[in-house]
Design an enzyme around this catalytic site. Structure first.
Site, PDB file in Angstrom:
ATOM      1  N   ALA A  25       1.907  -9.370  25.191  1.00  0.00           N
ATOM      2  CA  ALA A  25       2.904  -8.779  24.293  1.00  0.00           C
ATOM      3  C   ALA A  25       2.460  -8.442  22.871  1.00  0.00           C
ATOM      4  O   ALA A  25       2.989  -7.506  22.273  1.00  0.00           O
ATOM      5  CB  ALA A  25       4.112  -9.700  24.231  1.00  0.00           C
ATOM      6  N   ALA A  26       1.544  -9.208  22.266  1.00  0.00           N
ATOM      7  CA  ALA A  26       1.262  -9.011  20.838  1.00  0.00           C
ATOM      8  C   ALA A  26       0.528  -7.688  20.588  1.00  0.00           C
ATOM      9  O   ALA A  26      -0.254  -7.274  21.442  1.00  0.00           O
ATOM     10  CB  ALA A  26       0.414 -10.167  20.313  1.00  0.00           C
ATOM     11  N   GLY A  76       3.535  -6.641  19.675  1.00  0.00           N
ATOM     12  CA  GLY A  76       4.956  -6.648  19.990  1.00  0.00           C
ATOM     13  C   GLY A  76       5.687  -5.326  19.865  1.00  0.00           C
ATOM     14  O   GLY A  76       6.915  -5.291  19.965  1.00  0.00           O
ATOM     15  N   LYS A  98       5.795  -2.859  21.971  1.00  0.00           N
ATOM     16  CA  LYS A  98       6.489  -2.511  23.220  1.00  0.00           C
ATOM     17  C   LYS A  98       7.574  -3.535  23.523  1.00  0.00           C
ATOM     18  O   LYS A  98       8.592  -3.200  24.130  1.00  0.00           O
ATOM     19  CB  LYS A  98       5.491  -2.403  24.378  1.00  0.00           C
ATOM     20  CG  LYS A  98       4.495  -1.269  24.150  1.00  0.00           C
ATOM     21  CD  LYS A  98       3.526  -1.096  25.275  1.00  0.00           C
ATOM     22  CE  LYS A  98       2.429  -0.096  24.929  1.00  0.00           C
ATOM     23  NZ  LYS A  98       1.442  -0.596  23.955  1.00  0.00           N
ATOM     24  N   ASP A 112      -1.210 -18.135  28.638  1.00  0.00           N
ATOM     25  CA  ASP A 112      -1.848 -17.169  29.520  1.00  0.00           C
ATOM     26  C   ASP A 112      -0.877 -16.805  30.644  1.00  0.00           C
ATOM     27  O   ASP A 112      -0.453 -17.685  31.410  1.00  0.00           O
ATOM     28  CB  ASP A 112      -3.123 -17.826  30.081  1.00  0.00           C
ATOM     29  CG  ASP A 112      -3.915 -16.888  30.962  1.00  0.00           C
ATOM     30  OD1 ASP A 112      -3.342 -15.912  31.489  1.00  0.00           O
ATOM     31  OD2 ASP A 112      -5.115 -17.140  31.126  1.00  0.00           O
ATOM     32  N   CYS A 153      -4.455   2.000  27.070  1.00  0.00           N
ATOM     33  CA  CYS A 153      -4.788   3.076  26.143  1.00  0.00           C
ATOM     34  C   CYS A 153      -6.249   3.454  26.378  1.00  0.00           C
ATOM     35  O   CYS A 153      -7.031   3.587  25.452  1.00  0.00           O
ATOM     36  CB  CYS A 153      -4.477   2.710  24.695  1.00  0.00           C
ATOM     37  SG  CYS A 153      -5.189   1.161  24.160  1.00  0.00           S
TER      38      CYS A 153
HETATM   39  N1  SAM Z   1       1.816  -4.525  24.302  1.00  0.00           N
HETATM   40  C1  SAM Z   1       1.280  -4.727  22.965  1.00  0.00           C
HETATM   41  C2  SAM Z   1       1.993  -3.803  21.985  1.00  0.00           C
HETATM   42  O1  SAM Z   1       2.382  -2.713  22.391  1.00  0.00           O
HETATM   43  O2  SAM Z   1       2.182  -4.164  20.827  1.00  0.00           O
HETATM   44  C3  SAM Z   1      -0.213  -4.553  22.949  1.00  0.00           C
HETATM   45  C4  SAM Z   1      -0.910  -5.458  23.925  1.00  0.00           C
HETATM   46  S1  SAM Z   1      -2.672  -5.541  23.789  1.00  0.00           S
HETATM   47  C5  SAM Z   1      -3.179  -4.098  24.593  1.00  0.00           C
HETATM   48  C6  SAM Z   1      -3.038  -6.796  24.946  1.00  0.00           C
HETATM   49  C7  SAM Z   1      -2.633  -8.185  24.497  1.00  0.00           C
HETATM   50  O3  SAM Z   1      -2.612  -9.038  25.628  1.00  0.00           O
HETATM   51  C8  SAM Z   1      -3.590  -8.824  23.516  1.00  0.00           C
HETATM   52  O4  SAM Z   1      -2.866  -9.312  22.416  1.00  0.00           O
HETATM   53  C9  SAM Z   1      -4.227  -9.985  24.308  1.00  0.00           C
HETATM   54  O5  SAM Z   1      -4.518 -11.105  23.495  1.00  0.00           O
HETATM   55  C10 SAM Z   1      -3.125 -10.301  25.292  1.00  0.00           C
HETATM   56  N2  SAM Z   1      -3.564 -10.902  26.570  1.00  0.00           N
HETATM   57  C11 SAM Z   1      -4.663 -10.595  27.286  1.00  0.00           C
HETATM   58  N3  SAM Z   1      -4.706 -11.331  28.406  1.00  0.00           N
HETATM   59  C12 SAM Z   1      -3.604 -12.106  28.433  1.00  0.00           C
HETATM   60  C13 SAM Z   1      -3.092 -13.066  29.349  1.00  0.00           C
HETATM   61  N4  SAM Z   1      -3.741 -13.376  30.479  1.00  0.00           N
HETATM   62  N5  SAM Z   1      -1.921 -13.661  29.058  1.00  0.00           N
HETATM   63  C14 SAM Z   1      -1.256 -13.364  27.914  1.00  0.00           C
HETATM   64  N6  SAM Z   1      -1.710 -12.475  26.995  1.00  0.00           N
HETATM   65  C15 SAM Z   1      -2.862 -11.840  27.248  1.00  0.00           C
END
Ligand code: SAM
Length: 333
Positions: free
Chosen positions: A111-112, A114, A116, A162, A248
């Site tokens: 999510a981060a 955030g 979306k 995770d 992306c």
């Molecule tokens: N959806 C976000 C937005 O639009 O603001 C951007 C997401 S970014 C592409 C991917 C995020 O997923 C990163 O912050 C990463 O740390 C997190 N991430 C990667 N693998 C993960 C997992 N197994 N569980 C939870 N978070 C994860």
């Protein structure tokens, strides 16, 4: 092929946060000071009336506006109070396509920061629940802060952890129907990064380039494995009926190829997941995924959308909607 820098036209996309303001009111405000234009290209200078710069209302994503590329919103009161969120158009597609009705229970798996997640909360009109997972502690802090700032903390429950470690059969998630999955990817569709790649490729010797390519290929293959694992994990949630998978990235290995691997997986077959028909996945957006990369399957290619960097004013992006029948998702089938 990578886009050339000069071909990349990116307007300043602005999403109106409808959790904090009414879209009509914000548009009425902009109409007082700006000139509404019908074409994205009208956002390029010179402007017909510089005293009233142009703005554009997006036809695909409700509550999305565009301004000339150089527009600075950093001091704008509506940006400062979180009514306006700076978010590229393509990055608004996943929540718009997933489109959960108000009151649903959703997951944002990665999510981060955030953008979306808060968009999803706005699509749900601030009603329902979104479990938003983030495994990186620093980024989790940003997610939590942005959730509050956007007025979405009643809907979004942030979880530091995770997503692959979350048990789909945990009773807490028994009502989850919609999942937004936007995992880490190569980011090759992000235009600034393209600039970086272009500049560096130009400087690299042939030998260095060949070495880079091996590293890139290995990295892409390992990202694709991880993306595949995440989506398969999401497919195991008992009541889930819709999942968006987005990146992306401009690379097929992270996009169409991941979709093909997922469809061939045991969980997808057992639970009857399929790629949604075009009618369910932004049908009015003409740029679809690449049939040759989707194993020649036209339905799969038509069912997913692609954005090419700079074309139609967006970064490079890919979204695929997976769905399964209501009956299947309620266990009747
Ligand atoms: N959806 C976000 C937005 O639009 O603001 C951007 C997401 S970014 C592409 C991917 C995020 O997923 C990163 O912050 C990463 O740390 C997190 N991430 C990667 N693998 C993960 C997992 N197994 N569980 C939870 N978070 C994860």
């Amino acid at each position: 092929a990578l886009a050339k820098k000069e071909d990349v036209f990116l307007p300043r996309w602005v999403r109106v946060n409808t959790l904090l303001a009414q879209l009509d009111k914000i548009m009425a405000e902009f109409k007082k000071t700006h000139t509404q234009v019908q074409m994205l290209t009208d956002l390029s200078p010179p402007f017909a009336d510089p005293a009233r710069p142009p703005f554009y209302i997006d036809p695909h994503v409700p509550s999305l506006l565009a301004f000339p590329p150089a527009t600075d919103f950093s001091q704008h009161p509506l940006y400062v109070n979180h009514t306006l969120i700076l978010q590229d158009k393509a990055s608004c597609f996943p929540a718009a396509i997933l489109n959960p009705p108000p009151g649903e229970v959703c997951i944002d798996a990665c999510a981060a920061p955030g953008n979306k997640t808060t968009h999803l909360a706005a699509v749900m009109e601030g009603k329902g629940t979104i479990f938003a997972f983030e495994r990186d502690e620093r980024r989790y802090g940003i997610l939590s802060r942005r959730t509050k700032e956007a007025g979405a903390d009643k809907v979004i429950e942030t979880v530091l952890g995770d997503f692959t470690q979350v048990k789909p059969m945990d009773p807490k998630y028994k009502d989850v129907t919609h999942i937004l999955l936007d995992p880490s990817c190569s980011g090759s569709g992000i235009v600034n990064r393209l600039d970086y790649l272009l500049d560096n490729k130009a400087a690299a010797t042939e030998e260095e380039e060949a070495e880079e390519k091996v590293k890139d290929d290995e990295r892409l293959a390992s990202l694709a494995d991880f993306q595949n694992t995440l989506v398969q994990h999401a497919m195991a949630f008992p009541k889930a009926g819709r999942i968006t998978y987005s990146t992306c990235s401009i690379h097929a290995i992270e996009n169409e190829h991941v979709v093909l691997r997922i469809l061939a997986s045991k969980v997808a077959k057992q639970r009857q997941w399929r790629v949604a028909k075009r009618a369910h996945c932004l049908p009015t957006w003409d740029s679809r995924s690449i049939p040759e990369e989707a194993g020649g399957d036209v339905d799969i290619a038509e069912g997913a959308v692609r954005c090419t960097p700079g074309k139609d004013g967006t970064i490079g992006f890919f979204v695929c909607l997976f769905e399964r029948d209501d009956e299947a998702s309620t266990g009747k089938k």
